[in-house]
Design an enzyme around this catalytic site. Structure first.
Site: not given
Ligand code: ADP
Ligand code: ZN
Length: 215
Positions: A16, A90, A129, A162, A173
């Site tokens: 996204k 969300r 990532r 992160r 998550r």
């Protein structure tokens, strides 16, 4: 393109944020990522930052009240401009809150795009990532590695991982996503605003699909 607001949602790591950055540049959207906004507040140690830090680092959702306050303040300053919302809403309560606040500004959500991705692919992507500390550019060590290890190609900033991209937190998550965010499929589906894009087909093809939907 239509000067209207668009919601991008999907599991963490579905791409996204990357898509939103490209769409912003190519189609002139205002990009608003609640995740980025919270990380910025945390880095600056603002009141909001102190309130949200424990939720963000553990992969839990920030309470709807705080999220909606931050978004309302943003919309108050940007009244009227078309926005691409990335990672917000969300929850159903957030979606209802967004409709209410946009309504107060005389606009609405035109389209909600689900960028879909299977759970095991989410885990594979997020553990690889990295993000630039300075300009925010996102890399993936498997598909889009930087030219020099640990260094941003665009601004020479330092790349970091992160805290919430560790495997255990990613699993949490995903659980949160399935319980709280997937119900948006029905919410926007009922309103005839839902479009789905397959997030596994590669960045450029996802972008083509998105441009077709938003153009
Ligand atoms: P991702 O989409 O990869 O999970 P984000 O940058 O969108 O990452 O969000 C990171 C974290 O910020 C979330 O796990 C959550 O703690 C918090 N957050 C971001 N947006 C919201 C939101 N709309 N509601 C509640 N919490 C949020
Ligand atoms: Zn950079």
């Amino acid at each position: 393109m239509n000067a209207t607001n668009v919601v991008l949602f999907g599991p963490p790591g579905s791409g996204k944020g990357t898509q939103a950055e490209i769409l912003k540049e190519k189609l002139g959207f205002e990009h608003y990522s609640t995740g980025e906004v919270f990380r910025d507040h945390i880095a600056r140690k603002t009141d909001v930052g102190l309130q949200v830090e424990r939720f963000v680092t553990s992969g839990k959702l920030v309470p709807d009240g705080i999220v909606l306050e931050v978004v309302s303040a943003f919309l108050g300053e940007r009244a009227g401009k078309p926005v691409l919302f990335d990672g917000f809403p969300r929850t159903i309560a957030q979606a209802e809150g967004l409709d209410r606040v946009l309504g107060e500004h005389g606009t609405s959500v035109a389209l909600a795009v689900l960028v879909d991705l299977a759970d095991d692919e989410v885990v594979r992507r997020l553990t690889a990532r990295r993000q630039c500390r300075r300009c925010g550019k996102i890399y993936n060590l498997s598909f889009t590695p930087p030219t020099r290890e640990g260094v941003c190609d665009k601004c020479w900033g330092e790349l970091y991982q992160r805290k919430d991209d560790s495997e255990g937190v990613i699993r949490d998550r995903l659980l949160v996503y399935h319980r709280q965010t997937r119900p948006l499929i029905e919410y926007y589906g009922k309103q005839g605003k839902l479009k789905t894009v397959d997030g596994s087909i590669g960045r450029d093809r996802v972008f083509e699909e998105m441009s077709r939907l938003l153009g």
